[in-house]
Design a protein around this motif. Sequence first.
Motif, short mmCIF file in Angstrom:
data_model
loop_
_atom_site.label_atom_id
_atom_site.label_comp_id
_atom_site.label_asym_id
_atom_site.label_seq_id
_atom_site.Cartn_x
_atom_site.Cartn_y
_atom_site.Cartn_z
N UNK A 157 11.13 15.11 59.04
CA UNK A 157 10.68 16.98 59.41
C UNK A 157 11.48 17.87 60.62
N UNK A 158 11.08 19.08 59.87
CA UNK A 158 12.67 20.45 60.36
C UNK A 158 11.46 20.90 61.60
N UNK A 159 10.20 20.67 61.63
CA UNK A 159 9.49 21.63 62.29
C UNK A 159 8.03 21.37 62.27
N UNK A 160 7.73 21.58 63.78
CA UNK A 160 6.22 21.07 63.83
C UNK A 160 5.38 21.69 64.26
N UNK A 161 3.95 22.23 64.31
CA UNK A 161 2.59 22.30 65.28
C UNK A 161 2.66 22.53 66.30
N UNK A 162 1.82 23.63 67.05
CA UNK A 162 1.72 24.57 68.23
C UNK A 162 1.10 24.50 68.11
N UNK A 163 -0.58 23.22 67.92
CA UNK A 163 -1.63 23.40 67.80
C UNK A 163 -2.27 23.10 69.82
N UNK A 164 -3.39 23.26 69.80
CA UNK A 164 -4.33 22.66 70.93
C UNK A 164 -4.64 21.73 70.67
N UNK A 165 -5.39 22.22 69.63
CA UNK A 165 -6.45 21.38 68.86
C UNK A 165 -6.04 20.97 67.16
N UNK A 166 -5.67 20.06 66.20
CA UNK A 166 -4.54 20.36 65.23
C UNK A 166 -5.71 19.75 64.62
N UNK A 172 -3.82 25.38 64.12
CA UNK A 172 -2.94 26.97 64.06
C UNK A 172 -1.89 27.08 62.87
N UNK A 173 -2.38 28.20 61.61
CA UNK A 173 -1.60 28.00 60.60
C UNK A 173 -1.93 26.93 60.16
N UNK A 174 -3.07 26.50 60.21
CA UNK A 174 -3.40 25.25 59.81
C UNK A 174 -2.80 23.92 59.66
N UNK A 175 -2.06 24.33 60.80
CA UNK A 175 -1.81 22.66 61.50
C UNK A 175 -0.48 22.25 60.67
N UNK A 176 0.50 20.87 60.29
CA UNK A 176 1.25 20.57 59.44
C UNK A 176 0.65 20.39 58.18
N UNK A 215 5.95 17.76 66.98
CA UNK A 215 4.84 18.93 67.70
C UNK A 215 4.24 18.50 68.52
N UNK A 216 3.34 19.77 69.14
CA UNK A 216 3.54 19.52 70.31
C UNK A 216 2.58 18.88 71.13
N UNK A 217 1.54 18.75 69.94
CA UNK A 217 0.24 17.54 70.63
C UNK A 217 0.97 16.01 70.83
N UNK A 218 0.04 15.38 71.88
CA UNK A 218 0.44 13.81 71.82
C UNK A 218 -0.16 12.84 70.96
N UNK A 262 1.31 9.26 52.60
CA UNK A 262 1.00 9.80 53.78
C UNK A 262 2.52 10.11 54.30
N UNK A 263 2.86 11.54 54.99
CA UNK A 263 3.79 12.12 55.51
C UNK A 263 4.12 12.64 56.51
N UNK A 264 4.99 12.01 57.50
CA UNK A 264 4.91 12.65 58.94
C UNK A 264 6.09 12.53 59.24
N UNK A 265 6.77 12.00 59.60
CA UNK A 265 8.62 12.44 60.32
C UNK A 265 8.99 12.82 59.16
N UNK A 266 9.24 11.69 57.50
CA UNK A 266 10.05 12.14 56.52
C UNK A 266 9.08 13.06 55.39
N UNK A 267 9.83 14.37 55.26
CA UNK A 267 8.40 15.11 54.33
C UNK A 267 9.19 15.57 53.53
N UNK A 268 10.55 14.51 52.88
CA UNK A 268 10.24 14.04 51.46
C UNK A 268 9.72 13.33 50.09
#
Length: 382
Positions: free
Chosen positions: A185-194, A199-203, A234-237, A343-349
């Motif tokens: 994954x090249x980018x992550x979300x910036x949501x406060x509550x996913x 935000x923008x539909x999250x991941x 992503x910004x979330x924990x 399921x896709x997490x860090x790998x989006x292939x």
Amino acid sequence: MYFYAFLPSCSEDCNVSCKYSWDELQSLCRRQKLVCKQLAVTEDNFNDYVVDYLCNYRKIRTMSLCRVRSFSWNGYSESENTWELHKNIKCPRLLQQFWQDMRLALLRANMPLDSSSLDASAVSFIHERAKQRMKLRRWEEELNRTCQHKGSIFVRNDVDLDSPPKDFTYINNNKIAGGVEFNEAAVGCECTDCIKAPVNGCCPGASDNCTAYNENMQVKIRPGMPIYECNSRCQCGIDCRNRVVQRGMQYDLCIFKTVNGRGWGVCTLERIPKNSFVMEYLGEVITSEEAERRGQMYDQQGVTYLFDLDYVADVFTLDAAHYGNISHFVNHSCDPNLQVYNVFIDNLDERFPRIAFFARRAIRVGEELTFDYKMRSKHVTL
């Protein structure tokens, strides 16, 4: 286990790993007549020893005696095991197991259940059962030391004398074989509550997909639709409710030997609510060409653990024959209680989804876990 020592040159206590187990340290203190509060060794129990197993029985008049083996007696061979009065053995669990093993041994030998002694075949059976139980206990401990999830793993075999499987390594993440490459994954979300305020539909939205989980972290999308969880960018924990599969197994499960010849199976020791994540299918990620080669070899052996990752293309395969987790032992059913999701997490292939099992319905305590293999060309497919 650690030894603690105070060094004059240090301002704080130091500790180093101890090569002895807890039981061995207790035995050492008792032999040397040393009182140790931490090890629960007192003058009153200097002569107490840990009983590892009971391996024989005989009755002389009104006295019932059991043959005792304790590895606390280091340096003694099994031929020097001692006979102890039944009433002096303060191990209810071991006694219960021994009576069960003895009853089964007498039935196998066609001997009366009230026999006052055991023949050689019955003793041999009880001895093998005791040693098997210790091997399974050590394997159970090894599994729980290795696994990195909340749920504990238990092991039980009340059917035969089979010990832990050989040539199997428990892993916590897929093992990537040579020749396999994928994109992270090249980018992550910036949501406060996913879940509540994505935000923008999250991941999931970034991939034009729906959020997969509800507020209770239960899957809400239909099977066949992909799950996109938040990733390391992503910004979330880790407490984010869009991080479910990556948290690992949350329920206590048991690897057990089935009574109908299906080998090992897995059952749950806790109730699992409908749509809850249960486990991930892990293995060695190999190319489809390598899977074809291995499949021919597995066919000759009458087994296979190949799971085709054919979400968009049949390029990669998971092989859980020698590397895997508890899913290695889950059996097939035409009416399964587990559902497969990609399921896709860090790998989006999309050629390389992670495989997750969710509960199709509420699963009762003690119920065996199953999924539909849907065999095709001897491979497990979605």
